[in-house]
Design a protein around this motif. Structure first.
Motif, PDB file in Angstrom:
ATOM      1  N   PHE A 166       0.709  -1.371  -0.035  1.00 44.83           N
ATOM      2  CA  PHE A 166       0.002  -0.129  -0.007  1.00 44.83           C
ATOM      3  C   PHE A 166       0.839   1.320  -0.134  1.00 44.83           C
ATOM      4  N   HIS A 207      -1.663   2.098   7.239  1.00 41.51           N
ATOM      5  CA  HIS A 207      -2.152   3.473   6.776  1.00 41.51           C
ATOM      6  C   HIS A 207      -3.726   3.348   6.942  1.00 41.51           C
ATOM      7  N   VAL A 267      -6.171   4.729   5.583  1.00 43.33           N
ATOM      8  CA  VAL A 267      -7.024   4.330   4.475  1.00 43.33           C
ATOM      9  C   VAL A 267      -6.794   2.873   3.682  1.00 43.33           C
ATOM     10  N   LEU A 268      -5.601   2.250   4.243  1.00 43.85           N
ATOM     11  CA  LEU A 268      -5.555   0.802   3.927  1.00 43.85           C
ATOM     12  C   LEU A 268      -6.882   0.083   4.610  1.00 43.85           C
ATOM     13  N   VAL A 300       1.816   1.692  -3.679  1.00 40.74           N
ATOM     14  CA  VAL A 300       0.790   2.148  -4.403  1.00 40.74           C
ATOM     15  C   VAL A 300       0.267   3.517  -4.089  1.00 40.74           C
ATOM     16  N   SER A 301       0.160   3.957  -2.766  1.00 37.55           N
ATOM     17  CA  SER A 301       0.055   5.447  -2.474  1.00 37.55           C
ATOM     18  C   SER A 301       1.029   6.312  -2.444  1.00 37.55           C
ATOM     19  N   ASP A 354       2.895   6.947   0.173  1.00 34.34           N
ATOM     20  CA  ASP A 354       2.996   7.203   1.499  1.00 34.34           C
ATOM     21  C   ASP A 354       3.776   6.375   2.184  1.00 34.34           C
TER      22      ASP A 354
END
Length: 154
Positions: free
Chosen positions: A31, A59, A61-62, A34-35, A37
Motif C-alpha cells: 500500500f 495506513h 486508508v488501507l 501504491v499510495s 505514502d
C-alpha cells in the motif's frame, strides 16, 4: 457469499458480516508503494514504537480499502452497485500487521433516487479486529439499481 441486493431488497436495520481477512506487513508495504505514502509509522517498527505504538501501523486508508474489499467479497451489491457516493469515516484504533479484520454492516437508511431505476442506500459500517475492537467505523452511501426498472440511457 450472499444473494446480491437490488434497492428493494435492502431493509433498514438488516445487518451483514463479512469473512475475515488478515492484514499483513506485506500488504502495508504494498500500500505504501501504491499510495506513495512512505511515512515510517507504516514501515519502521522502531520509529513507530518511539511514537507510542507497539510497532508499525497500517495506513488508515488501507483499512478503509480492505473494508470495501471485504464488502465486495460478501456479494451484497454484486451487479447492483452503480456508484459509491460518499462516506463519513472515523479511525478509532490502529490497524496492525497480522490483525484479522471483518466488517459489520447495517442498513441505516434508503430512499429512491431522483433518477428512475436507482436508489440510495446508507450503510453503517464497522471494521473490527480479531479482539472485537472497532478499528474504523462510519457510514457509506451507495447508489444501487432497482429491480425490474430500466436504467436511463447514458
Amino acid at each position: 457469499m450472499i444473494e446480491p441486493h437490488a434497492f428493494e431488497d435492502f431493509e433498514v436495520g438488516a445487518s451483514f458480516e463479512t469473512e475475515v481477512r488478515e492484514v499483513s506487513a506485506e500488504d502495508i508495504a504494498a500500500f505504501a508503494e501504491v499510495s506513495g505514502d512512505f511515512n515510517p509509522l507504516h514501515l519502521d517498527d522502531a520509529y513507530a514504537a518511539e511514537r507510542g505504538y507497539d510497532g508499525r501501523i497500517a495506513h488508515g486508508v488501507l483499512g478503509l480499502a480492505v473494508a470495501t474489499g471485504l464488502m465486495n467479497g460478501l456479494g451484497l451489491t454484486r451487479g447492483t452497485l452503480i456508484a459509491f457516493l460518499g462516506l463519513d469515516w472515523s479511525f478509532r484504533e490502529p490497524l496492525r500487521p497480522d490483525d484479522a479484520v471483518r466488517v459489520r454492516l447495517e442498513v441505516a437508511g434508503k430512499r429512491r433516487s431522483s433518477t428512475a431505476g436507482r436508489g440510495i442506500v446508507r450503510l453503517s459500517v464497522t471494521l473490527l479486529n480479531e479482539r472485537g475492537e472497532t478499528v474504523q467505523e462510519g457510514e457509506w452511501t451507495m447508489l444501487v439499481r432497482c429491480r425490474g426498472e430500466e436504467e436511463p440511457a447514458g
